[in-house]
Design a protein around this motif. Structure first.
Motif, PDB file in Angstrom:
ATOM      1  N   ARG A  30       0.713  -1.734  -0.558  1.00  0.00           N
ATOM      2  CA  ARG A  30      -0.168   0.092  -0.028  1.00  0.00           C
ATOM      3  C   ARG A  30       0.608   1.453  -0.269  1.00  0.00           C
ATOM      4  NH1 ARG A  30      -4.752   0.302   3.612  1.00  0.00           N
ATOM      5  NH2 ARG A  30      -5.565   1.754   2.491  1.00  0.00           N
ATOM      6  N   VAL A  31       2.661   1.033  -0.284  1.00  0.00           N
ATOM      7  CA  VAL A  31       2.751   2.661   0.315  1.00  0.00           C
ATOM      8  C   VAL A  31       3.073   4.068  -0.695  1.00  0.00           C
ATOM      9  CG1 VAL A  31       4.992   1.212   1.790  1.00  0.00           C
ATOM     10  CG2 VAL A  31       5.417   1.477  -1.061  1.00  0.00           C
ATOM     11  N   PHE A  32       2.258   3.475  -2.169  1.00  0.00           N
ATOM     12  CA  PHE A  32       2.577   3.886  -3.116  1.00  0.00           C
ATOM     13  C   PHE A  32       0.738   4.547  -3.447  1.00  0.00           C
ATOM     14  CE2 PHE A  32       6.298   1.979  -4.940  1.00  0.00           C
ATOM     15  CZ  PHE A  32       6.877   3.035  -4.315  1.00  0.00           C
ATOM     16  N   GLU A  33      -0.216   4.353  -2.211  1.00  0.00           N
ATOM     17  CA  GLU A  33      -1.689   4.319  -2.436  1.00  0.00           C
ATOM     18  C   GLU A  33      -1.699   5.774  -1.656  1.00  0.00           C
ATOM     19  OE1 GLU A  33      -3.946   2.501  -0.556  1.00  0.00           O
ATOM     20  OE2 GLU A  33      -3.633   0.459  -1.086  1.00  0.00           O
ATOM     21  N   ARG A  34      -2.631   6.568  -2.465  1.00  0.00           N
ATOM     22  CA  ARG A  34      -2.317   7.913  -2.452  1.00  0.00           C
ATOM     23  C   ARG A  34      -3.523   8.959  -0.314  1.00  0.00           C
ATOM     24  NH1 ARG A  34      -3.736  10.718  -8.296  1.00  0.00           N
ATOM     25  NH2 ARG A  34      -2.337  10.752  -9.012  1.00  0.00           N
ATOM     26  N   PHE A  35      -3.220   9.478   0.265  1.00  0.00           N
ATOM     27  CA  PHE A  35      -3.487   9.823   1.457  1.00  0.00           C
ATOM     28  C   PHE A  35      -3.293   8.857   2.309  1.00  0.00           C
ATOM     29  CE2 PHE A  35      -5.545  12.268  -1.588  1.00  0.00           C
ATOM     30  CZ  PHE A  35      -5.429  13.658  -1.789  1.00  0.00           C
ATOM     31  N   TRP A  36      -2.352   7.734   2.171  1.00  0.00           N
ATOM     32  CA  TRP A  36      -2.220   6.771   3.291  1.00  0.00           C
ATOM     33  C   TRP A  36      -1.167   6.218   3.697  1.00  0.00           C
ATOM     34  CZ3 TRP A  36       1.312   2.314   3.790  1.00  0.00           C
ATOM     35  CH2 TRP A  36       0.416   1.090   5.006  1.00  0.00           C
ATOM     36  N   GLY A  46       1.071  15.255  10.898  1.00  0.00           N
ATOM     37  CA  GLY A  46       1.178  16.013   9.203  1.00  0.00           C
ATOM     38  C   GLY A  46       1.954  14.891   8.208  1.00  0.00           C
ATOM     39  N   GLY A  47       1.530  15.258   7.342  1.00  0.00           N
ATOM     40  CA  GLY A  47       1.899  14.892   6.403  1.00  0.00           C
ATOM     41  C   GLY A  47       0.301  14.382   5.390  1.00  0.00           C
ATOM     42  N   LEU A  48       0.639  14.481   3.740  1.00  0.00           N
ATOM     43  CA  LEU A  48      -1.037  13.217   4.315  1.00  0.00           C
ATOM     44  C   LEU A  48      -0.818  12.351   2.917  1.00  0.00           C
ATOM     45  CD1 LEU A  48      -1.549  17.242   2.348  1.00  0.00           C
ATOM     46  CD2 LEU A  48      -2.634  16.547   4.129  1.00  0.00           C
ATOM     47  N   GLY A  49       0.098  11.722   3.194  1.00  0.00           N
ATOM     48  CA  GLY A  49      -0.013  10.656   2.752  1.00  0.00           C
ATOM     49  C   GLY A  49       0.596  10.298   0.978  1.00  0.00           C
ATOM     50  N   LEU A  50       0.886  11.702   0.540  1.00  0.00           N
ATOM     51  CA  LEU A  50       1.197  12.459  -0.969  1.00  0.00           C
ATOM     52  C   LEU A  50       2.094  11.800  -1.356  1.00  0.00           C
ATOM     53  CD1 LEU A  50      -0.712  14.822  -1.457  1.00  0.00           C
ATOM     54  CD2 LEU A  50      -1.431  12.487  -1.738  1.00  0.00           C
ATOM     55  N   GLY A  51       3.121  11.654  -0.990  1.00  0.00           N
ATOM     56  CA  GLY A  51       4.709  11.890  -1.048  1.00  0.00           C
ATOM     57  C   GLY A  51       5.054  10.793  -2.574  1.00  0.00           C
TER      58      GLY A  51
END
Length: 66
Positions: A30-36, A46-51
């Motif tokens: 799941r590491v490349f999923e957006r907002f996860w 902090g962080g949105l899970g977008l990097g």
């Protein structure tokens, strides 16, 4: 974190090495999923899970990958 850039035959290779605590193997799919965000128990804020999602998109647009 270490980064290196190599140019060879008109191609660029960027390598990034991080010696942090790592990612639990069960979370890898799941590491490349957006907002996860995988683990917030460490007090991380902090962080949105977008990097990683953005990085993957850039690499794909440049026809790269490992």
């Amino acid at each position: 974190m270490l980064a290196s850039l190599e140019l060879e035959e008109g191609r660029a290779t960027l390598r990034v090495t991080d010696h942090g605590r790592g990612i639990e193997p069960a979370l890898l799919p799941r590491v490349f999923e957006r907002f996860w965000l995988g683990d917030t128990s460490s007090g991380r804020t902090g962080g949105l899970g977008l990097g990683l999602s953005i990085a993957q998109h850039i690499v794909q647009r440049h026809h790269g990958g490992a």
